[in-house]
Scaffold this motif. Structure first.
Motif, PDB file in Angstrom:
ATOM      1  N   LYS A   1       0.828  -1.214   0.000  1.00 48.76           N
ATOM      2  CA  LYS A   1       0.000   0.000   0.000  1.00 48.76           C
ATOM      3  C   LYS A   1       0.859   1.260   0.000  1.00 48.76           C
ATOM      4  O   LYS A   1       0.457   2.300  -0.531  1.00 48.76           O
ATOM      5  N   SER A   2       2.022   1.169   0.624  1.00 49.88           N
ATOM      6  CA  SER A   2       2.872   2.362   0.730  1.00 49.88           C
ATOM      7  C   SER A   2       4.335   1.929   0.750  1.00 49.88           C
ATOM      8  O   SER A   2       4.696   0.975   1.443  1.00 49.88           O
ATOM      9  N   PHE A   3       5.137   2.633  -0.051  1.00 50.66           N
ATOM     10  CA  PHE A   3       6.587   2.390  -0.037  1.00 50.66           C
ATOM     11  C   PHE A   3       7.290   3.731   0.138  1.00 50.66           C
ATOM     12  O   PHE A   3       7.136   4.650  -0.681  1.00 50.66           O
ATOM     13  N   THR A   4       8.038   3.848   1.221  1.00 49.82           N
ATOM     14  CA  THR A   4       8.797   5.071   1.504  1.00 49.82           C
ATOM     15  C   THR A   4      10.241   4.698   1.777  1.00 49.82           C
ATOM     16  O   THR A   4      10.521   3.783   2.554  1.00 49.82           O
ATOM     17  N   SER A   5      11.148   5.412   1.115  1.00 51.60           N
ATOM     18  CA  SER A   5      12.576   5.105   1.254  1.00 51.60           C
ATOM     19  C   SER A   5      13.343   6.394   1.503  1.00 51.60           C
ATOM     20  O   SER A   5      13.127   7.407   0.825  1.00 51.60           O
ATOM     21  N   TYR A   6      14.239   6.351   2.486  1.00 50.45           N
ATOM     22  CA  TYR A   6      15.105   7.490   2.781  1.00 50.45           C
ATOM     23  C   TYR A   6      16.557   7.022   2.710  1.00 50.45           C
ATOM     24  O   TYR A   6      16.893   5.925   3.171  1.00 50.45           O
ATOM     25  N   CYS A   7      17.421   7.879   2.195  1.00 51.58           N
ATOM     26  CA  CYS A   7      18.846   7.556   2.189  1.00 51.58           C
ATOM     27  C   CYS A   7      19.644   8.852   2.241  1.00 51.58           C
ATOM     28  O   CYS A   7      19.251   9.857   1.628  1.00 51.58           O
ATOM     29  N   GLY A   8      20.752   8.827   2.984  1.00 50.70           N
ATOM     30  CA  GLY A   8      21.579  10.020   3.073  1.00 50.70           C
ATOM     31  C   GLY A   8      23.005   9.694   3.460  1.00 50.70           C
ATOM     32  O   GLY A   8      23.249   8.804   4.275  1.00 50.70           O
ATOM     33  N   ALA A   9      23.947  10.410   2.836  1.00 54.29           N
ATOM     34  CA  ALA A   9      25.346  10.372   3.243  1.00 54.29           C
ATOM     35  C   ALA A   9      25.590  11.612   4.089  1.00 54.29           C
ATOM     36  O   ALA A   9      25.479  12.747   3.596  1.00 54.29           O
ATOM     37  N   LEU A  10      25.895  11.423   5.357  1.00 57.75           N
ATOM     38  CA  LEU A  10      25.946  12.515   6.326  1.00 57.75           C
ATOM     39  C   LEU A  10      27.228  12.452   7.149  1.00 57.75           C
ATOM     40  O   LEU A  10      27.872  11.402   7.238  1.00 57.75           O
ATOM     41  N   PRO A  11      27.599  13.555   7.787  1.00 52.37           N
ATOM     42  CA  PRO A  11      28.652  13.453   8.803  1.00 52.37           C
ATOM     43  C   PRO A  11      28.120  12.673  10.006  1.00 52.37           C
ATOM     44  O   PRO A  11      26.911  12.710  10.300  1.00 52.37           O
TER      45      PRO A  11
ATOM     46  N   ASN B   1      29.659  19.423  12.846  1.00 48.03           N
ATOM     47  CA  ASN B   1      30.040  20.532  13.731  1.00 48.03           C
ATOM     48  C   ASN B   1      30.121  21.865  13.012  1.00 48.03           C
ATOM     49  O   ASN B   1      31.042  22.656  13.229  1.00 48.03           O
ATOM     50  N   ASN B   2      29.178  22.110  12.112  1.00 45.07           N
ATOM     51  CA  ASN B   2      29.082  23.419  11.460  1.00 45.07           C
ATOM     52  C   ASN B   2      27.600  23.759  11.319  1.00 45.07           C
ATOM     53  O   ASN B   2      26.733  22.897  11.545  1.00 45.07           O
ATOM     54  N   PRO B   3      27.273  25.008  10.980  1.00 48.08           N
ATOM     55  CA  PRO B   3      25.845  25.412  10.964  1.00 48.08           C
ATOM     56  C   PRO B   3      24.965  24.572  10.046  1.00 48.08           C
ATOM     57  O   PRO B   3      23.778  24.406  10.324  1.00 48.08           O
ATOM     58  N   LEU B   4      25.533  24.049   8.952  1.00 47.03           N
ATOM     59  CA  LEU B   4      24.736  23.223   8.040  1.00 47.03           C
ATOM     60  C   LEU B   4      24.635  21.778   8.509  1.00 47.03           C
ATOM     61  O   LEU B   4      23.823  21.021   8.006  1.00 47.03           O
ATOM     62  N   ALA B   5      25.478  21.405   9.452  1.00 48.59           N
ATOM     63  CA  ALA B   5      25.561  20.006   9.907  1.00 48.59           C
ATOM     64  C   ALA B   5      25.772  19.080   8.707  1.00 48.59           C
ATOM     65  O   ALA B   5      25.197  18.006   8.616  1.00 48.59           O
ATOM     66  N   TYR B   6      26.627  19.525   7.801  1.00 45.07           N
ATOM     67  CA  TYR B   6      26.865  18.756   6.584  1.00 45.07           C
ATOM     68  C   TYR B   6      28.303  18.957   6.126  1.00 45.07           C
ATOM     69  O   TYR B   6      28.885  20.030   6.316  1.00 45.07           O
ATOM     70  N   LYS B   7      28.880  17.909   5.520  1.00 46.16           N
ATOM     71  CA  LYS B   7      30.215  17.997   4.937  1.00 46.16           C
ATOM     72  C   LYS B   7      30.234  17.200   3.646  1.00 46.16           C
ATOM     73  O   LYS B   7      29.399  16.313   3.442  1.00 46.16           O
ATOM     74  N   PHE B   8      31.220  17.532   2.821  1.00 45.70           N
ATOM     75  CA  PHE B   8      31.291  16.925   1.496  1.00 45.70           C
ATOM     76  C   PHE B   8      32.404  15.904   1.435  1.00 45.70           C
ATOM     77  O   PHE B   8      33.531  16.185   1.827  1.00 45.70           O
ATOM     78  N   SER B   9      32.081  14.722   0.937  1.00 43.55           N
ATOM     79  CA  SER B   9      33.105  13.744   0.609  1.00 43.55           C
ATOM     80  C   SER B   9      33.216  13.629  -0.908  1.00 43.55           C
ATOM     81  O   SER B   9      33.953  12.801  -1.427  1.00 43.55           O
ATOM     82  N   TRP B  10      32.467  14.463  -1.621  1.00 41.23           N
ATOM     83  CA  TRP B  10      32.541  14.533  -3.078  1.00 41.23           C
ATOM     84  C   TRP B  10      32.338  15.982  -3.475  1.00 41.23           C
ATOM     85  O   TRP B  10      32.323  16.858  -2.626  1.00 41.23           O
TER      86      TRP B  10
ATOM     87  N   PRO C   1      31.183  19.575  -4.124  1.00 38.37           N
ATOM     88  CA  PRO C   1      30.040  20.404  -3.709  1.00 38.37           C
ATOM     89  C   PRO C   1      29.165  20.787  -4.889  1.00 38.37           C
ATOM     90  O   PRO C   1      27.953  20.934  -4.731  1.00 38.37           O
ATOM     91  N   ALA C   2      29.779  20.948  -6.058  1.00 42.43           N
ATOM     92  CA  ALA C   2      28.993  21.335  -7.234  1.00 42.43           C
ATOM     93  C   ALA C   2      27.907  20.311  -7.526  1.00 42.43           C
ATOM     94  O   ALA C   2      26.747  20.658  -7.775  1.00 42.43           O
ATOM     95  N   GLY C   3      28.274  19.029  -7.485  1.00 40.60           N
ATOM     96  CA  GLY C   3      27.284  17.983  -7.743  1.00 40.60           C
ATOM     97  C   GLY C   3      26.199  17.955  -6.698  1.00 40.60           C
ATOM     98  O   GLY C   3      25.011  17.774  -6.998  1.00 40.60           O
ATOM     99  N   ALA C   4      26.584  18.161  -5.423  1.00 44.19           N
ATOM    100  CA  ALA C   4      25.607  18.136  -4.340  1.00 44.19           C
ATOM    101  C   ALA C   4      24.636  19.300  -4.444  1.00 44.19           C
ATOM    102  O   ALA C   4      23.423  19.143  -4.225  1.00 44.19           O
ATOM    103  N   ILE C   5      25.141  20.478  -4.767  1.00 43.73           N
ATOM    104  CA  ILE C   5      24.274  21.655  -4.873  1.00 43.73           C
ATOM    105  C   ILE C   5      23.327  21.497  -6.063  1.00 43.73           C
ATOM    106  O   ILE C   5      22.132  21.807  -5.964  1.00 43.73           O
ATOM    107  N   ARG C   6      23.861  21.016  -7.174  1.00 50.90           N
ATOM    108  CA  ARG C   6      22.996  20.838  -8.346  1.00 50.90           C
ATOM    109  C   ARG C   6      21.898  19.824  -8.073  1.00 50.90           C
ATOM    110  O   ARG C   6      20.757  19.988  -8.514  1.00 50.90           O
ATOM    111  N   SER C   7      22.239  18.737  -7.342  1.00 55.39           N
ATOM    112  CA  SER C   7      21.226  17.729  -7.052  1.00 55.39           C
ATOM    113  C   SER C   7      20.126  18.305  -6.171  1.00 55.39           C
ATOM    114  O   SER C   7      18.982  17.846  -6.211  1.00 55.39           O
ATOM    115  N   GLY C   8      20.472  19.310  -5.387  1.00 58.19           N
ATOM    116  CA  GLY C   8      19.469  19.963  -4.546  1.00 58.19           C
ATOM    117  C   GLY C   8      18.598  20.946  -5.293  1.00 58.19           C
ATOM    118  O   GLY C   8      17.729  21.582  -4.683  1.00 58.19           O
ATOM    119  N   ARG C   9      18.837  21.099  -6.585  1.00 61.18           N
ATOM    120  CA  ARG C   9      18.032  22.018  -7.399  1.00 61.18           C
ATOM    121  C   ARG C   9      17.225  21.262  -8.452  1.00 61.18           C
ATOM    122  O   ARG C   9      16.588  21.866  -9.309  1.00 61.18           O
TER     123      ARG C   9
END
Length: 1032
Positions: free
Chosen positions: A719-729, A735-744, A746-754
């Motif tokens: 009836k319902s399928f929900t999937s979450y996935c994330g690469a996170l610190p 330990n920064n305001p975004l609580a995020y860091k890049f292991s690849w 940033p250009a690709g990550a920002i574009r994927s967010g758009r």
């Protein structure tokens, strides 16, 4: 046209800063005006150049001709390697070719030379009777390198709060001559002598590594300052005296000199056996017998390290990243490093990039393991310019031409190289399109890398033989042609060889190193080869050839390393796997595949694959990269693995090519239309192209299909399928305001967010515009991980997976989301509205005068008409402006965005690099600097599925959950990210399943069939990658 007396001078084309010439106008004048009978030169034709240190008119004035066309020339001269299209047929060329040691990256140049029947003379090989190179620029590299560093040192000390005389010094290229640069240094010296240096930066100690030409040139500049040289053993005493004479009450005291210290190998390492002393010959032959001590004996007292030494990977590093981190935490006085050798990733581990003449420094912060292109902040400044001598182009060219001009007559008038003087004849690599006898080892070394490569082996040349052994040779193998003798010994005895590794000395004084896999069908033949090579290695010792004063030919060949006769020479491989690329995901994949066949894999191999374990199940792993060094770093410490150089143009071409080769392909990339179009071709070739075999996509598919098929077997309806996935610190690293860091990137990550997104929720189709994606973030709490405060963003087209998983007609909700820590979306959305992600070229960034980050931020936030020079742009001002401009509705969000902007350094007065032409470029640049993992931090991968299952006949609903949580690890000093692990291992498992013929389906497929996901998930669990499943 060889020997016609017409000489050409190339226009240098490799680097914009290359202004040196092989012959100056004065050299040309002497050659032309003395007459052809005396000099052998009839005409000189100079290709026009507007950047050469000597203008075209100056050559014309002395009788040279200016023309692009050098076709009439018999001899053509340059400094660096010309472009391939500049090589004309049936000519003689002289330049630094970097081909005589069979350097792979320059073999296309040598092939072009041979194809055009060219005679090639290499300046590096013109050696005098004393055994030393006659043509070199080493001292000029040292001179320019130290002037440049003193220039940067003044700026660095100013940022640390100290005004010093060094601040008035310019870079080397800013002076019209070497004499003018020295005069400027002398002016600095006079100021130090009269006004002194602040006691807070003293004693100011310059440590010079090695004592060759490069070091001598650097010391020549250093000696212009008021100075005292200190023996390495007396450095602790120097610092103790300085401490005693500088009580806290006398902080205004000045110091009127600097200190120098020259260190050599014996100051950098010591024997691992405490009872043995340092022996230079033994160290070069057996560096594994020594351990580094530079970080203990020298570095704690160094203010500046001037690195002038040649280094090879087999030797201990001068200074590692960890050693610098430890020194910094203890308060070491190190301010900077002038890496004049420009040995990237070499003796100084954290020097990971070259710098340019116009931007010669970067700053490395060891405590944060981060790199910055400014002079402000913590850490050490580093310079690593690879073309230093050209800054003193006039003097360097004069010095070079003074020597070269002596040889021009012979080179320009000779058609038969036999008639050349011996030192020139020995410098001729190719003549008339053929390799000369002295250099016959070049094609032999090349053939050993490529000849008869079978489909399932990377080391076939000697693996044809029954007995094999790895032989290590070191010494002057190439410049003294000893490699010819070694190869003759092997082949004359009936053996074969394969070149495994070759590291070449970069100067006349530096030795080279080569590893050969030597093979023979008869054990006695192999033993005879080893005896002969050992005799060659001992020749210098038995006959007294080795001259410790270095005024004669020097020879040292390391003793044979018998590390392959019994162990592994008869190993049988199931097959070979080629890993294309040398990124982070490759190492865990290579380690996994190389471990197959080991006893440690016995249990899971049999249990998961239902196959009997045999040693012959071992897999030969070949890691390939465009740059061989990258591949070698991946396989370092991995048995059964080989590194090769390989250029793969693009993924789509690769997919097409493998069907021609009839080889299976496993990739973590998405199965897009171009890959799907290969389905028929793959089936016809009887191969499998297994795509989306990583984490997301990959493990998410396999876990989803296992859960869905288990429900379907029980007659359940999804009836319902929900999937979450994330690469996170990991929480500790967030330990920064975004609580995020890049292991690849940033250009690709920002574009994927758009990217726009579409999903189905309770029967309705929901579309999310790309510009609104960040604002669509919603809070997520995972029942089994209640401590994680998360949110999710819709991930592209979720509806596709309804079709892929076969649930499009039964599930009213199909949603795939990307996980981030809570607050990420509102901050990124605010930054987007400010304009920090705009990809259009910005007018401010097109100005000739580069803006600062602060100036650019003021432009985006519309601080119009306000004089902000010297005014602190802080969190409050930025917050108020964000609210005023309406970029966010709540002040709390504006505060978070302002904190992020400040953390990223957009308020700083630092100049924006010229490479940044848009706001997007600027943001990526800052994020790549500030949002990186330190060496001690872990990343984290979190995957979570939630499935609602409805059963017929009035049975109850069930809620199925599947979760994967994995953290990065450090193993043998190497950090392996969780992302690398969870992408690399599934791909490697896919390869194993194909090798074992567990995947029988041919064509293009995803890991959604039981023949793939059942054994793959079992192996992941056996390897410790836990997938937790629950049903409520």
């Amino acid at each position: 046209m060889l020997g016609n007396g017409v000489v050409g001078i190339l226009s240098e084309s490799v680097n914009k800063w290359e202004r040196r010439v092989p012959l100056t106008p004065s050299h040309c004048a002497r050659l032309l005006h003395s007459g052809r009978d005396k000099t052998g030169v009839a005409r000189i034709i100079v290709q026009p150049s507007t950047k050469r240190i000597h203008h075209d008119a100056m050559y014309e004035d002395v009788g040279c001709e200016i023309s692009e066309d050098l076709s009439e020339c018999g001899l053509i001269l340059g400094i660096k390697q010309p472009k391939l299209e500049m090589i004309l047929p049936d000519k003689a060329y002289a330049f630094f070719s970097h081909t005589h040691k069979a350097q792979k990256e320059n073999m296309p140049l040598l092939d072009k030379i041979l194809a055009e029947r060219v005679s090639l003379y290499d300046y590096e090989l013109i050696v005098g009777d004393h055994g030393k190179r006659l043509l070199a620029f080493g001292k000029y590299a040292g001179r320019a390198g130290l002037v440049d560093f003193l220039h940067g040192l003044g700026q660095r000390y100013l940022s640390l709060g100290y005004s010093t005389p060094f601040l008035s010094l310019g870079s080397s290229y800013m002076y019209s001559s070497l004499a003018a640069a020295k005069a400027a240094v002398i002016s600095v010296a006079e100021e130090i002598s009269t006004l002194g240096l602040p006691s807070g930066i003293c004693p100011l100690v310059f440590v010079f590594t090695a004592s060759g030409n490069v070091s001598q040139g650097a010391q020549e500049i250093f000696k212009l300052l008021p100075h005292t040289f200190v023996d390495p053993s007396r450095l602790p005493e120097l610092f103790a005296q300085a401490k005693d004479h500088s009580p806290p009450s006398r902080t205004s005291k000045r110091v009127y000199q600097v200190y120098g210290c020259v260190v050599t190998s014996q100051d950098m390492v010591k024997h691992i056996d405490p009872s043995k002393t340092f022996d230079r010959a033994d160290y070069y032959a057996h560096p594994e017998h020594y351990k580094p001590v530079f970080h203990e004996k020298i570095a704690p007292y160094a203010s500046i390290i001037v690195n002038c030494m040649y280094w090879e990977k087999r030797f201990p590093r001068l200074l590692s990243t960890q050693q610098l981190q430890d020194l910094t935490s203890k308060g070491c006085p190190l301010v900077g490093i002038a890496d004049i050798t420009c040995d990237i990733g070499g003796s100084i581990e954290f020097i990971n990039q070259t710098t340019s003449i116009d931007s010669p420094f970067f700053r490395y912060d060891p405590l944060k393991d981060s790199y910055h292109h400014d002079m402000d902040g913590n850490g050490v400044i580093c310079s690593s310019v690879d073309i230093l001598p050209t800054q003193f182009a006039k003097e360097a060219s004069q010095h070079f031409g003074d020597i070269l001009s002596q040889f021009i007559g012979s080179l320009a008038s000779t058609t038969d190289i036999i008639k050349l003087p011996s030192h020139l004849r020995r410098a001729c690599i190719a003549h008339g399109g053929e390799i000369t006898p002295l250099f016959e080892y070049i094609p032999r070394m090349r053939n050993s890398d490529t000849e008869d490569m079978p489909e399932n082996s990377a080391n076939s040349h000697s693996s044809k033989k029954k007995f094999n052994i790895l032989v290590s040779l070191s010494g002057h193998l190439f410049d003294q042609f000893l490699i010819n003798e070694a190869l003759d010994i092997i082949e004359n005895a009936g053996g074969s060889f394969h070149s495994v590794k070759c590291q070449v000395g970069q100067s006349a004084n530096a030795t080279s190193y080569s590893e050969l896999e030597v093979g023979a069908d008869d054990r006695e033949v192999l033993d005879q080869i080893i005896d002969s090579l050992t005799s060659l290695a001992n020749l210098d010792e038995n006959q007294g050839v080795l001259d410790k004063e270095a005024n004669k030919i020097s020879l040292k060949i390391g003793k044979v390393q018998e590390s392959g006769i019994k162990k592994g020479c008869d190993r049988k491989w199931k097959a070979a796997v080629l890993i294309i690329g040398a990124g982070r995901v490759c190492q865990p994949a290579a380690e996994f595949l190389a471990s197959i066949g080991n006893i440690s894999s016995h249990e899971w191999y049999k249990a998961c694959l239902d196959t009997e374990f045999e040693e012959e199940n071992g897999v030969q792993v070949i890691v390939s990269s465009l740059y061989l060094k990258d591949a070698e770093e991946i396989i370092d410490g991995i048995p059964n693995a080989t590194a090769v150089q390989l250029d793969v143009m693009d993924h789509e071409s690769l997919c097409k090519y493998i069907s021609q080769l009839k080889k299976h392909l496993v990739t973590a990339s998405y199965v897009d239309d171009s890959m799907s179009a290969l389905d028929d071709r793959a089936k016809a070739a009887d191969i499998t192209i297994l795509g989306e075999m990583g984490l997301d996509p990959g493990i998410d598919h396999m876990l989803a299909m296992k859960m869905i098929n288990q429900a379907h077997v029980r007659k359940g309806i999804i009836k319902s399928f929900t999937s979450y996935c994330g690469a996170l610190p990991s929480p500790a690293a967030a330990n920064n305001p975004l609580a995020y860091k890049f292991s690849w990137s940033p250009a690709g990550a920002i574009r994927s967010g758009r990217n726009p997104a579409i999903y189905k929720s309770h029967g309705e189709i929901v579309n999310v515009d790309g510009d609104s994606l960040y604002d669509s973030a919603v809070k997520v709490r995972i029942p089994d991980l209640p401590a994680f405060a998360l949110e999710c963003l819709p991930n592209r087209n979720s509806l596709v997976y309804g079709k892929v998983y076969g649930i499009q007609d039964e599930a009213s909700t199909i949603f795939r989301g990307t996980l981030r820590y809570e607050g990420f979306g509102e901050i990124m959305g605010t930054l987007a509205r400010i304009g920090l992600f705009n990809t259009e070229s910005h007018p401010v960034l097109r100005c000739e005068q580069r803006p600062t980050f602060k100036t650019f931020l003021c432009e985006l936030l519309k601080f119009d008409g306000q004089n902000l020079d010297g005014v602190l742009l802080g969190e409050q001002e930025i917050t108020e402006k964000i609210v005023t401009l309406g970029h966010c509705k709540e002040k709390g969000t504006a505060v978070k965005a302002a904190k992020t902007i400040i953390f990223l350094g957009f308020h700083e007065e630092t100049e924006i690099p010229a490479s940044c032409q848009s706001a997007f470029d600027v943001t990526c640049f800052r994020m790549e600097e500030r949002l990186v993992y330190s060496s001690a931090e872990q990343d984290m991968v979190l995957l979570h599925h939630e499935i609602e299952v409805e059963f017929p006949d009035g049975q109850h609903h069930e809620y199925h959950r599947g979760t994967l949580l994995e953290f990065g690890t450090t193993k043998n000093g190497k950090t392996i990210t969780s992302m690398a692990l969870t992408v690399g291992i599934p791909a490697a498992i896919g390869a194993l399943l194909l090798l074992e013929n567990k995947i029988k389906t041919r064509g293009v497929l995803r890991p959604i069939e039981p023949e793939v996901y059942v054994p793959a998930l079992d192996i992941l669990q056996a390897l410790g990658i836990k997938l937790i499943e629950k049903i409520d």
